[in-house]
Design a protein around this motif. Structure first.
Motif, PDB file in Angstrom:
ATOM      1  N   ALA A 628       0.736  -1.222  -0.182  1.00 41.05           N
ATOM      2  CA  ALA A 628      -0.051  -0.044  -0.197  1.00 41.05           C
ATOM      3  C   ALA A 628       0.885   1.305  -0.069  1.00 41.05           C
ATOM      4  N   GLN A 629       0.367   2.391  -0.674  1.00 40.02           N
ATOM      5  CA  GLN A 629       0.980   3.631  -0.566  1.00 40.02           C
ATOM      6  C   GLN A 629       0.147   4.719  -0.452  1.00 40.02           C
ATOM      7  N   GLY A 630       0.421   5.437   0.703  1.00 42.91           N
ATOM      8  CA  GLY A 630      -0.400   6.708   0.924  1.00 42.91           C
ATOM      9  C   GLY A 630      -1.788   6.087   1.402  1.00 42.91           C
ATOM     10  N   GLY A 631      -1.903   4.977   2.187  1.00 45.02           N
ATOM     11  CA  GLY A 631      -2.834   4.362   2.564  1.00 45.02           C
ATOM     12  C   GLY A 631      -3.843   3.633   1.432  1.00 45.02           C
ATOM     13  N   VAL A 632      -3.316   3.745   0.228  1.00 45.41           N
ATOM     14  CA  VAL A 632      -4.097   3.095  -0.925  1.00 45.41           C
ATOM     15  C   VAL A 632      -3.296   1.652  -1.551  1.00 45.41           C
ATOM     16  N   PRO A 633      -4.302   0.663  -1.679  1.00 47.04           N
ATOM     17  CA  PRO A 633      -3.755  -0.700  -1.994  1.00 47.04           C
ATOM     18  C   PRO A 633      -2.898  -0.287  -3.323  1.00 47.04           C
ATOM     19  N   VAL A 634      -1.619  -1.162  -3.063  1.00 47.44           N
ATOM     20  CA  VAL A 634      -1.028  -1.338  -4.660  1.00 47.44           C
ATOM     21  C   VAL A 634      -1.173  -2.501  -5.331  1.00 47.44           C
ATOM     22  N   PRO A 635      -2.063  -2.361  -6.470  1.00 42.90           N
ATOM     23  CA  PRO A 635      -2.406  -4.006  -7.126  1.00 42.90           C
ATOM     24  C   PRO A 635      -1.140  -4.818  -7.514  1.00 42.90           C
ATOM     25  N   PRO A 636      -1.475  -6.170  -7.730  1.00 37.37           N
ATOM     26  CA  PRO A 636      -0.214  -6.830  -7.975  1.00 37.37           C
ATOM     27  C   PRO A 636       0.542  -6.519  -9.223  1.00 37.37           C
ATOM     28  N   ASN A 637       1.896  -6.887  -9.080  1.00 42.21           N
ATOM     29  CA  ASN A 637       2.750  -6.566 -10.238  1.00 42.21           C
ATOM     30  C   ASN A 637       3.992  -7.714  -9.955  1.00 42.21           C
ATOM     31  N   ASP A 638       4.804  -7.840 -10.958  1.00 48.86           N
ATOM     32  CA  ASP A 638       5.729  -8.684 -10.930  1.00 48.86           C
ATOM     33  C   ASP A 638       7.216  -8.550 -10.101  1.00 48.86           C
ATOM     34  N   ASN A 639       7.204  -7.380  -9.220  1.00 51.22           N
ATOM     35  CA  ASN A 639       8.175  -6.870  -8.394  1.00 51.22           C
ATOM     36  C   ASN A 639       8.143  -7.736  -7.135  1.00 51.22           C
ATOM     37  N   ALA A 640       8.753  -8.962  -7.300  1.00 46.84           N
ATOM     38  CA  ALA A 640       8.654  -9.898  -5.977  1.00 46.84           C
ATOM     39  C   ALA A 640      10.131  -9.564  -5.285  1.00 46.84           C
ATOM     40  N   PHE A 641      10.916  -8.907  -5.806  1.00 47.14           N
ATOM     41  CA  PHE A 641      12.401  -8.983  -5.107  1.00 47.14           C
ATOM     42  C   PHE A 641      12.873  -7.554  -4.923  1.00 47.14           C
ATOM     43  N   PHE A 642      11.869  -6.819  -4.179  1.00 46.78           N
ATOM     44  CA  PHE A 642      12.178  -5.355  -4.316  1.00 46.78           C
ATOM     45  C   PHE A 642      13.533  -4.747  -3.389  1.00 46.78           C
ATOM     46  N   MET A 643      14.280  -5.764  -2.916  1.00 46.22           N
ATOM     47  CA  MET A 643      15.562  -5.191  -2.317  1.00 46.22           C
ATOM     48  C   MET A 643      16.651  -5.313  -3.577  1.00 46.22           C
ATOM     49  N   LEU A 644      16.247  -5.664  -4.775  1.00 45.49           N
ATOM     50  CA  LEU A 644      17.083  -5.423  -5.973  1.00 45.49           C
ATOM     51  C   LEU A 644      16.450  -4.413  -6.725  1.00 45.49           C
ATOM     52  N   TRP A 645      17.550  -3.681  -7.561  1.00 49.04           N
ATOM     53  CA  TRP A 645      16.944  -2.581  -8.372  1.00 49.04           C
ATOM     54  C   TRP A 645      16.002  -3.180  -9.334  1.00 49.04           C
ATOM     55  N   GLU A 646      16.438  -4.430 -10.041  1.00 47.71           N
ATOM     56  CA  GLU A 646      15.485  -4.841 -11.055  1.00 47.71           C
ATOM     57  C   GLU A 646      14.246  -5.426 -10.391  1.00 47.71           C
ATOM     58  N   GLN A 647      14.429  -5.364  -9.183  1.00 44.43           N
ATOM     59  CA  GLN A 647      12.771  -6.100  -8.614  1.00 44.43           C
ATOM     60  C   GLN A 647      12.694  -7.548  -8.926  1.00 44.43           C
ATOM     61  N   ASN A 648      13.630  -8.090  -9.765  1.00 46.10           N
ATOM     62  CA  ASN A 648      13.520  -9.429 -10.035  1.00 46.10           C
ATOM     63  C   ASN A 648      14.727 -10.216  -9.586  1.00 46.10           C
ATOM     64  N   ALA A 649      14.575 -11.575  -9.224  1.00 40.43           N
ATOM     65  CA  ALA A 649      15.792 -12.276  -8.559  1.00 40.43           C
ATOM     66  C   ALA A 649      16.988 -12.372  -9.989  1.00 40.43           C
ATOM     67  N   ARG A 650      18.071 -12.798  -9.334  1.00 38.75           N
ATOM     68  CA  ARG A 650      19.235 -13.041 -10.360  1.00 38.75           C
ATOM     69  C   ARG A 650      19.467 -14.473 -10.539  1.00 38.75           C
ATOM     70  N   LEU A 651      19.110 -14.967 -11.689  1.00 41.36           N
ATOM     71  CA  LEU A 651      19.992 -16.342 -11.995  1.00 41.36           C
ATOM     72  C   LEU A 651      21.476 -15.999 -12.437  1.00 41.36           C
ATOM     73  N   GLU A 652      21.530 -15.041 -13.324  1.00 43.12           N
ATOM     74  CA  GLU A 652      22.817 -14.523 -13.626  1.00 43.12           C
ATOM     75  C   GLU A 652      23.062 -13.317 -12.922  1.00 43.12           C
ATOM     76  N   SER A 653      24.143 -13.154 -12.125  1.00 40.63           N
ATOM     77  CA  SER A 653      24.409 -11.970 -11.538  1.00 40.63           C
ATOM     78  C   SER A 653      26.006 -11.290 -11.845  1.00 40.63           C
ATOM     79  N   TYR A 654      26.040 -10.086 -11.979  1.00 40.21           N
ATOM     80  CA  TYR A 654      27.223  -9.296 -12.125  1.00 40.21           C
ATOM     81  C   TYR A 654      27.773  -8.894 -10.892  1.00 40.21           C
ATOM     82  N   ALA A 655      27.004  -9.159  -9.722  1.00 35.05           N
ATOM     83  CA  ALA A 655      27.743  -8.653  -8.603  1.00 35.05           C
ATOM     84  C   ALA A 655      28.982  -9.509  -7.854  1.00 35.05           C
ATOM     85  N   MET A 656      29.000 -10.468  -8.601  1.00 38.63           N
ATOM     86  CA  MET A 656      30.160 -11.479  -7.813  1.00 38.63           C
ATOM     87  C   MET A 656      31.451 -11.197  -8.264  1.00 38.63           C
ATOM     88  N   GLU A 657      32.554 -11.379  -7.428  1.00 38.95           N
ATOM     89  CA  GLU A 657      33.865 -11.289  -7.895  1.00 38.95           C
ATOM     90  C   GLU A 657      34.481 -12.098  -8.932  1.00 38.95           C
TER      91      GLU A 657
END
Length: 832
Positions: A628-657
């Motif tokens: 919800a945002q500002g008390g208004v429910p936010v309808p479903p979307n595919d942003n299941a991983f909002f801790m990443l900027w893509e908001q999608n999980a990474r099978l391939e990741s550029y973050a590893m050394e």
């Protein structure tokens, strides 16, 4: 740890790989047994037939150090048999993203694109996505990011949001999915068996059983511990587990997740608090000399373009306000420049190179607090020699450990050592109040049981005594850089005595105006959404925000006790959301948005965490998404991983050394000369292997593969447990386990003393001959494995040993974490 221990009961399939719950984490086994009683299949993949394996339905031996080959084969099996969760992978991962045209991997060399041979490092430029379009933050008044331009917020250029090109058909050869399939197509059953030393029929049974958790209404959990992490590719082992769970749709599900079993009651809390070199508390990054050298640089390099980490400036400024208090102002960048800077990459500051710097005379003094490197560090014979170059050593511990008495080691000459050693006795966990975090990220208040014995003091009191003396010296003498010390906020007192409660308030976060610790007047924040980047809030740990505030009596630990408000469980899934507090935001299962499909319908009707009703979100767990945002429910979307900027999980990741996808490499020391999967053999990014002290051995000299592990009767290096006669009676000595076949080959009988040695050291231990280890055929060659415990040393009263098992382990490290490779190395053995 994406879930918590009580959630294990919800699993349909359990996979132990690199962990041993029954012996090393016995409380967790309660919840695993409950799942098993409900019909869950239990799998154990381990070099040794453990007590956990005895409980399981399927046991599959594996050569230590070959986990990525095992998981790579599982990925290939899932794809080949079309067992991956299609809707989950398509909508919740980066499978459809198109990679840079320069992306590539060469099996002949084992190298990804971007490798620099001189530095043994990668440039990750070619691992990024192609960009479809760009957008920018709306910082105008009323805009979503108006806070970024508000008065008091440090000036920084907001990041540009890149929208990756996608192919939702997954057909484009440059999409992550196609590259992923291509990469793991090499990991067929025969190749995996040859590398790991497994039986093909058993391996296929393991794969089929675990892959069944990919059905939308099922879930499987993977439990791991040091058996996965203590390798030169330990971080990639963890990545491999995450990838498997994403393929099967097990992240965010009740009974799913990737779950680290911690070996101590507060390991989770220690990592949260920034006990790793490069990590500021709450997993932010310390300043460095490159992309984080100024506050503006930090904000521009660390702030995500999208997702929840767009709020990193709020977390950082609030942390600076807690560090420097009234001295942190917008005019001086909130004191950012007073923080010390780590070396770029953090390599030079970690445990292994720190001893090299002692040997070189660059480190003259050492605080050894809550650890025992003369017993527990890799290549401890080298550690002891390096420590002898110190001018002074301070050991803070409950007992006189091997580190506190390092000059007494059998191989040391006390007359030649001039190090002054100070032993500061500290209180045991029962002798002090305070907070701990368990494996499931649950924060709980632990009450004091008894007073500290004799002169022992709680750690925070020792810290305070040192702090007062150091500050007094700076006040009197000035010094080279007094500002960071003299300006530091240190007001954690109640009635003039250091107290854990003000520390808890600081960790929770509070509004600066209206707060006075001395008067116990604290305006606590109830959640991290209340933190600001304008200096109006202070918070030492953004992930803990709200843990202390959500109580009827937030200033009284006797009543607060970290939100033990009740043990009701409306979810029916063992969330127990009113018992304790689970960071962040009391969220029990991370990424719980992924427990429902893109329309918000739960994948499993029996495991509902969140559900879209058509008008609003119905939640049993704290949502891991914007519900919800500002008390208004936010309808479903595919942003299941909002801790990443893509908001999608990474099978391939550029973050590893060391590569965008986990790739099998052999350990630093390997019993085989063959790597059927690539031409690199061992990891091209391995760290510290060039130190002379590592003394790499060959399998011609040392043909036996060895690993180390713990027993339930002893804790870590045994400093405390070897002071308990009953535990010594139960487990009186350290030992080596070897197969009857190897024992016969070496002429060794049960109960014999066995000498185990390699280039780094030698240890004499008791012999246990057991079928728990079996010879393996590795790449066509008969290979023996042995295992050793590591809880003993010369220090102590009731049980000692002149042999140090960790004299044998190599001081090499993972390029991402620099964790040493304790779990796979080479030795030879003989009857002592």
């Amino acid at each position: 740890m994406t879930s918590h221990w009580c959630d294990f009961q919800n699993a349909d399939v359990i996979l132990h790989c690199g962990s041993n719950s029954a012996e090393n984490h016995p409380v967790s086994a309660k919840w695993l047994n409950r799942a098993h009683e409900r019909g869950a299949k239990w799998i154990v993949v381990d070099p040794r037939y453990t007590r956990t394996a005895e409980l399981a339905d399927i046991y599959c031996p594996i050569r230590s150090g070959t986990d990525i080959a095992f998981y790579g084969g599982l990925c290939n099996y899932i794809i080949e048999h079309d067992l991956w969760q299609h809707d989950y992978v398509l909508n919740y991962t980066n499978a459809s993203y198109l990679l840079d045209p320069d992306y590539g991997f060469d099996p002949a060399t084992g190298l990804y694109s971007g490798f620099d041979a001189d530095s043994a490092t990668y440039s990750n430029r070619s691992w990024h996505y192609q960009v479809e379009s760009e957008s920018h933050w709306d910082t105008a008044p009323g805009g979503a990011y108006a806070w970024a331009a508000a008065p008091g917020v440090p000036a920084f250029t907001p990041p540009t949001v890149e929208h990756p090109k996608r192919d939702m058909t997954l057909a484009d050869p440059l999409c992550v999915w196609q590259q992923f399939k291509k990469h793991y197509s090499r990991y067929d059953l025969d190749t995996v068996c040859a590398i790991c030393g497994m039986d093909k029929e058993t391996l296929e049974l393991v794969y089929a059983t675990y892959a069944a958790s990919g059905a939308p209404d099922k879930s499987g959990t993977i439990l791991y511990a040091l058996g996965q992490t203590q390798h030169t590719y330990g971080a990639q082992n963890t990545r491999a587990m995450c990838i498997v769970q994403l393929l099967l749709g097990n992240i965010g599900m009740a009974g799913g997740g990737v779950n680290a079993l911690r070996g101590e009651p507060n390991v989770q809390g220690a990592t949260d608090m920034g006990m790793m070199v490069n990590e500021h508390p709450a997993y932010l990054k310390w300043p460095n000399t490159t992309d984080r050298k100024s506050l503006r640089d930090w904000m521009e390099s660390q702030t995500y373009a999208d997702g929840y980490y767009t709020n990193k400036p709020k977390f950082l400024v609030s942390s600076l306000k807690e560090w420097w208090g009234e001295h942190a102002t917008a005019d001086n960048d909130y004191g950012y420049d007073w923080w010390p800077k780590v070396h770029a990459g953090g390599l030079a500051d970690t445990i292994i190179p720190s001893f090299e710097m002692m040997e070189q005379g660059k480190i003259r003094g050492y605080f050894n607090w809550g650890m025992n490197p003369a017993n527990s560090a890799p290549n401890t014979a080298n550690v002891r020699q390096c420590m002898s170059n110190l001018d002074w050593l301070v050991v803070v511990d409950q007992v006189a450990t091997e580190s506190a008495t390092f000059w007494k080691a059998p191989d040391m000459d006390p007359a030649s050592i001039d190090t002054t050693v100070f032993l500061l006795p500290c209180a045991l966990i029962f002798e002090k109040p305070g907070l701990i975090l368990n494996s499931g990220r649950w924060i709980q208040y632990r009450h004091q049981a008894v007073e500290p014995w004799d002169e022992a003091k709680p750690d925070y009191e020792i810290c305070d005594l040192l702090w007062r003396e150091i500050r007094a010296l700076y006040e009197a003498e000035g010094g080279a850089n007094p500002a960071p010390v003299l300006n530091a906020k240190w007001d954690y007192y109640v009635d003039g005595k250091i107290d854990p409660r003000p520390v808890a308030w600081a960790l929770n976060g509070y509004r600066v105006d209206g707060t006075d610790f001395a008067r116990a007047e604290v305006d606590l924040c109830s959640g991290y959404g209340e933190l600001a980047a304008d200096g109006s809030t202070a918070c030492a740990m953004w992930i803990y925000t709200g843990f202390w505030a959500n109580s009827e009596a937030p200033l009284d630990p006797e009543k607060q006790a970290c939100c033990r408000r009740g043990h009701e469980d409306p979810s029916g899934l063992g969330l127990y959301s009113n018992w304790s507090f689970s960071w962040p935001s009391n969220r029990r299962i991370l990424y719980n948005r992924a427990s429902a499909d893109p329309a918000g319908r739960p994948w499993s009707a029996d495991k509902v965490l969140v559900e879209w009703t058509g008008e609003a979100w119905k939640t049993f767990d704290q949502p891991d998404f914007v519900a919800a945002q500002g008390g208004v429910p936010v309808p479903p979307n595919d942003n299941a991983f909002f801790m990443l900027w893509e908001q999608n999980a990474r099978l391939e990741s550029y973050a590893m050394e060391d590569g965008p996808l986990p790739e099998h490499y052999e350990p630093f020391e390997s019993p085989t000369d063959v790597n059927p999967l690539n031409g690199a053999f061992s990891s091209p990014c391995i760290r510290f292997a060039d130190y002379p002290s590592t003394k790499r051995g060959t399998n011609e000299e040392y043909p036996i593969a060895a690993t180390t592990y713990s027993v339930v009767e002893h804790w870590q290096t045994g400093g405390q447990t070897r002071m308990c006669p009953a535990l010594i009676e139960a487990m009186p000595t350290q030992f080596i386990e070897l197969s009857p076949e190897l024992a016969a080959e070496k002429g060794i009988k049960a109960g014999d003393k066995v000498r185990v040695w390699n280039n780094r050291g030698s240890a004499v231990v008791d012999c246990v001959i057991t079928h728990r280890f079996k010879p393996m055929t590795v790449n066509g060659k008969l290979t023996h494995l042995v295992g050793m415990t590591h809880h003993f040393g010369w220090a102590g009263v009731y049980a000692t040993s002149e042999s140090m098992v960790n004299d044998l382990t190599p001081n090499v490290g993972d390029p991402n974490t620099q964790v040493p490779e304790y779990k796979a190395f080479l030795v030879d053995i003989e009857k002592a």
